[in-house]
Design a protein around this motif. Structure first.
Motif, short mmCIF file in Angstrom:
data_model
loop_
_atom_site.label_atom_id
_atom_site.label_comp_id
_atom_site.label_asym_id
_atom_site.label_seq_id
_atom_site.Cartn_x
_atom_site.Cartn_y
_atom_site.Cartn_z
N UNK A 1 9.47 4.71 -7.38
CA UNK A 1 8.44 5.44 -6.62
C UNK A 1 8.61 5.21 -5.13
N UNK A 2 8.95 3.98 -4.76
CA UNK A 2 9.13 3.66 -3.34
C UNK A 2 10.32 4.41 -2.74
N UNK A 3 11.40 4.55 -3.49
CA UNK A 3 12.56 5.29 -3.00
C UNK A 3 12.19 6.74 -2.75
N UNK A 4 11.47 7.33 -3.69
CA UNK A 4 11.04 8.72 -3.52
C UNK A 4 10.13 8.86 -2.31
N UNK A 5 9.26 7.89 -2.11
CA UNK A 5 8.36 7.90 -0.96
C UNK A 5 9.13 7.83 0.35
N UNK A 6 10.08 6.91 0.43
CA UNK A 6 10.87 6.75 1.65
C UNK A 6 11.71 7.99 1.95
N UNK A 7 12.22 8.64 0.90
CA UNK A 7 12.99 9.87 1.10
C UNK A 7 12.15 10.92 1.84
N UNK B 1 0.79 -1.23 0.00
CA UNK B 1 0.00 0.00 0.00
C UNK B 1 0.83 1.28 0.00
N UNK B 2 1.04 1.90 1.17
CA UNK B 2 1.66 3.21 1.25
C UNK B 2 3.09 3.28 0.77
N UNK B 3 3.76 2.15 0.57
CA UNK B 3 5.13 2.15 0.09
C UNK B 3 5.25 2.77 -1.30
N UNK B 4 4.15 2.75 -2.06
CA UNK B 4 4.17 3.31 -3.41
C UNK B 4 3.90 4.80 -3.47
N UNK B 5 3.62 5.43 -2.34
CA UNK B 5 3.50 6.87 -2.27
C UNK B 5 2.24 7.44 -2.87
N UNK B 6 2.13 7.38 -4.19
CA UNK B 6 0.95 7.90 -4.89
C UNK B 6 0.30 6.83 -5.76
#
Length: 420
Positions: free
Chosen positions: A302-308, A263-268
């Protein structure tokens, strides 16, 4: 005559056709604006079309959308390193060859079965761990299993830590965490004596936003150690900042043997999931749990950008602050609306339990409020796929203080309208 989409699409859809999203807002074809209190399917941790996620996807799409996970790619390497760096210290391996939360949960269970040589799995009443046959069988709702003639074997459900409606009729101050202590009886008399793992949502996602009380998860950790049971935390909904910590495990102060994410790992909305494990669970051969679109380079970017973004202390502090503000506002509404029986949550994972005058679950009222929410510009979802009596308030984590007030003001007006 042209057939209606309602005749052609397999699943039910509403009359509204959505055309655009931005931040916490969703817009339909007529330009009407809605605050999405459900983050789509609780997966838009950064809301609709977050610029950093969009940019990461665009950049990666020009380089490499997908290749077999037998090869390294920079996005996958980066997200693995970031997840291990942010997770509890005992979790040292990341498995990305899964496409969603159901597959992540099933994989963690396979790892536990492989490591222990045992087969049974304990889960909680009202739990929801996914849509595959295995995970529907291991979830704690009879209606999920009823239509199918062959539920997956080896499933055992035990009472959840639902203090508002305690299975044992206890009060938290004096209960001694009976919901953990009595699991012994279920193992002795209801299992097959071959329990490999226990899978638990730190806060029940679909089961009614039931928050594990203080001490529950650490005591459950000790219980699992005493019985050599692998403890899996299903953080598909609670993970990636939802509680105001990167993982709910950190909020509750527990180190599980595995954490599952989605879920939220993908950010958008990027489709990405993961299993984080300790060394004990690291031995499952890859061919036993490997999916075509797992380890997808585009989703990993996308996940890397989200975690950042989510890892920033100020970001997580805002989640805690806006969540606490909503809880305080809802606590005030509880004093003015008799239908609100309980308000509970951590960070921006909040539930509003609605009750009848005699305290019974107000299921019909809950569904009616969610239905009418659209007219008030609120996208609301309810617990247990409409069988439950809890409104779920889980907006994107980018929510501002003023937007939190807007949600509460609209919900107040909605409750007054329905009461009238």
């Amino acid at each position: 005559m042209t057939p209606s989409i309602h005749d052609q699409i397999y699943y039910p859809v509403s009359a509204e056709r959505m055309v655009r999203g931005e931040g916490v807002y969703l817009y339909d074809e007529h330009g009407r604006q809605y605050i999405d209190c459900a983050s789509a399917t609780f997966n838009l941790s950064l809301g609709y079309s977050h610029p950093a996620v969009v940019k990461a996807i665009q950049k990666q799409a020009e380089l490499l959308i997908h290749t077999t996970s037998a090869f390294q790619t920079d996005p996958v390497n980066q997200v693995v390193a970031r997840l291990i760096g942010e997770s509890p210290a005992n979790l040292v391996k990341a498995h990305l060859k899964v496409g969603g939360g159901s597959e992540a949960n099933e994989g963690a269970i396979k790892m536990a079965q492989f490591a222990t040589g045992r087969r049974e799995v304990v889960s909680l009443f009202r739990s929801h761990h996914g849509q595959t046959m295995m995970m529907a069988s291991y979830s704690g709702n009879a209606f999920r299993k009823a239509p199918f003639p062959m539920p997956y074997p080896g499933s055992l459900q035990v009472p959840d830590p639902y203090c508002f409606r305690c299975f044992y009729g206890q009060q938290r101050q004096t209960c001694g965490l009976m919901c953990v202590e009595r699991i012994d009886d279920f193992l002795e008399y209801a299992s097959g004596g071959q329990v490999a793992a226990m899978i638990v949502e730190p806060i029940s996602g679909n089961g009614g936003n039931i928050v594990a009380p203080d001490g529950y998860l650490p005591r459950l950790r000790r219980f699992c150690d005493e019985h050599d049971i692998v403890l899996i935390l299903d953080e598909v909904q609670t993970g990636i900042g939802r509680t105001g910590q990167m993982f709910a495990a950190q909020h509750f102060g527990v180190e599980p043997d595995a954490i599952t994410l989605g879920k939220g790992l993908g950010g958008s909305g990027a489709q990405v999931a993961a299993i984080l494990t300790n060394d004990r669970l690291a031995g499952l051969p890859a061919h036993h749990h490997s999916f075509t679109y797992g380890g997808n380079s585009l989703a990993a970017a996308a996940a890397v950008a989200t975690l950042d973004i989510v890892a920033e202390p100020a970001f997580l502090a805002n989640v805690r602050a806006t969540g606490a503000h909503i809880l305080a506002r809802l606590g005030d509404l509880r004093g003015r609306h008799r239908a609100i029986g309980d308000v509970r949550g951590v960070g921006l994972m909040i539930g509003v339990e609605l009750v009848e005058p005699d305290g019974a679950p107000a299921v019909a009222l809950t569904n009616e409020i969610a239905r009418r929410g659209m007219a008030h510009g609120l996208v609301l979802r309810t617990s247990r796929y409409g069988y439950g009596n809890v409104l779920k308030i889980r907006p994107p984590l980018i929510l501002t203080h003023s937007q939190a007030d807007d949600i509460c003001d609209r919900l107040d007006a909605l409750l007054r309208e329905v009461a009238a």
